[in-house]
Design an enzyme around this catalytic site. Structure first.
Site, short mmCIF file in Angstrom:
data_model
loop_
_atom_site.label_atom_id
_atom_site.label_comp_id
_atom_site.label_asym_id
_atom_site.label_seq_id
_atom_site.Cartn_x
_atom_site.Cartn_y
_atom_site.Cartn_z
N ARG A 64 -2.31 7.10 8.42
CA ARG A 64 -2.76 6.29 7.29
C ARG A 64 -2.44 6.97 5.96
O ARG A 64 -2.08 6.32 4.97
CB ARG A 64 -4.27 6.04 7.42
CG ARG A 64 -4.82 4.95 6.52
CD ARG A 64 -6.20 4.52 6.98
NE ARG A 64 -6.15 4.01 8.34
CZ ARG A 64 -7.16 4.09 9.22
NH1 ARG A 64 -8.30 4.64 8.87
NH2 ARG A 64 -7.03 3.60 10.43
N HIS A 68 -0.45 5.43 2.82
CA HIS A 68 -1.06 5.33 1.49
C HIS A 68 -0.27 6.12 0.46
O HIS A 68 -0.24 5.75 -0.72
CB HIS A 68 -2.52 5.83 1.55
CG HIS A 68 -3.45 4.85 2.18
ND1 HIS A 68 -4.75 4.66 1.76
CD2 HIS A 68 -3.28 3.97 3.21
CE1 HIS A 68 -5.33 3.72 2.50
NE2 HIS A 68 -4.45 3.30 3.38
N ASN A 96 -9.09 5.06 -0.90
CA ASN A 96 -8.72 6.28 -0.17
C ASN A 96 -9.89 7.19 0.16
O ASN A 96 -9.84 7.94 1.15
CB ASN A 96 -7.69 7.09 -0.98
CG ASN A 96 -6.32 6.45 -1.00
OD1 ASN A 96 -5.94 5.75 -0.06
ND2 ASN A 96 -5.57 6.67 -2.06
N HIS A 195 -3.37 0.06 13.04
CA HIS A 195 -4.81 -0.14 13.18
C HIS A 195 -5.25 -0.02 14.63
O HIS A 195 -6.44 -0.18 14.91
CB HIS A 195 -5.22 -1.50 12.61
CG HIS A 195 -5.18 -1.55 11.12
ND1 HIS A 195 -5.41 -2.71 10.39
CD2 HIS A 195 -4.91 -0.60 10.19
CE1 HIS A 195 -5.30 -2.46 9.10
NE2 HIS A 195 -4.99 -1.18 8.95
#
Length: 328
Positions: A64, A68, A96, A195
């Site tokens: 992740r 990001h 975040n 996910h």
């Protein structure tokens, strides 16, 4: 060939060579550190493995974090920079913090690499390697990571807020957000499969459970049994630290379970469940659910492509000595 033509030819040839040089300088390369720091990828893999043995969830955090990083200002390691008294950095944006984790893995890998190859390996590349290793250690396919990224010197909370798609996005909004980064709709569906790993804070889903719309308190597209389970774990006003698994059947495995959950109306976010609302994305969800090996191959390819978004290379950026702060 006359003097005038010869001069023109030489000028053209020099321009051509300069163009090739700049092009090669801007391209990432597999095995970039083969001669300058041959142990770099091995060290990163060791640190990821060590952290994973203590906490399975760190793999999801690193995947992740790479995503990001790339979506805000490109894959330049800007998500790793700490805030300063005069600036709130990406990592402290509500999108975040506190959801991202695994920063200590990058710190440990960087410290070890600096001890053997000082000033050679960028934090952005370390993060890209760590994301790949996290995919692989959780059962996904390993892939070659083209490297040569350099580290950025700017990290802004506002850019994280502006560029990271929230869990409330519908399929049209998701498609547009990914297209803005050069990723097509199929790659959006493929990368949504990340996910399958990790967890989410309850605060990201309470609206779906208790305050969905003026006509329905609970999202009607959410399986009622699953919704009841989530309500037990996430009360109406949850503790900000409460978390639930993104993919309850196998939260530590990169597999097709996420897509099967979406088909069963058990996608945790609106942005998960919305993948069923378009014929094109529905078809991709079905394919990924039925043949997870195909998804794993597509996921590896999409991660490589994502890892090239907005990279700094050549003489742009820097090689940070410490991933948490720019060089002075």
């Amino acid at each position: 060939m006359g003097p005038k033509k010869l001069k023109t030819f030489i000028s053209f040839f020099l321009c051509f060579c300069i163009g090739i040089f700049h092009k090669s300088e801007a391209e990432l390369q597999v095995g970039f550190y083969q001669y300058s720091c041959g142990l770099a990828e091995f060290i990163v893999k060791q640190e990821v493995s060590k952290a994973f043995s203590k906490d399975f969830g760190v793999a999801a955090g690193l995947v992740r974090m790479h995503f990001h990083d790339c979506f805000a200002r490109g894959c330049d390691g800007s998500v790793l920079l700490d805030s300063t008294p005069s600036n709130t950095a990406e990592k402290d944006a509500p999108t975040n913090n506190p959801s991202l984790r695994g920063f200590e893995v990058i710190d440990n890998a960087k410290a070890r690499i600096e001890s053997v190859c000082k000033g050679v390996v960028s934090c952005a590349d370390i993060l890209a390697f760590a994301a790949r290793d996290s995919v692989e250690i959780t059962g996904g396919l390993g892939y070659d990571v083209p490297a040569g990224r350099r580290d950025g010197r700017v990290s802004l909370q506002s850019e994280a807020l502006a560029n990271l798609p929230p869990p409330t996005f519908n399929v049209t909004q998701l498609t547009r957000a990914f297209a803005n980064k050069g990723l097509n709709q199929e790659e959006m569906v493929t990368l949504s499969g990340a996910h399958t790993l990790g967890r989410s804070h309850c605060t990201s889903i309470t609206d779906r459970l208790y305050n969905f719309s003026t006509t329905s308190k609970q999202d009607p597209n959410l399986d009622p049994i699953y919704a009841a389970q989530l309500k037990q774990q996430c009360p109406r006003s949850p503790n900000p630290n409460l978390v639930v698994p993104m993919d309850p059947p196998s939260p530590s495995l990169s597999d097709g379970s996420y897509y099967r959950g979406v088909l069963s109306k058990r996608g945790l976010f609106t942005s998960d469940q919305t993948l069923l609302t378009s014929p094109q994305t529905l078809a991709q969800v079905i394919q990924n659910a039925q043949n997870e090996f195909i998804w794993k191959m597509k996921f590896a390819d999409a991660m490589v492509k994502m890892g090239k978004i907005g990279v700094l290379s050549g003489k742009n950026g820097e090689i940070r000595a410490n991933c948490r702060r720019i060089n002075s």
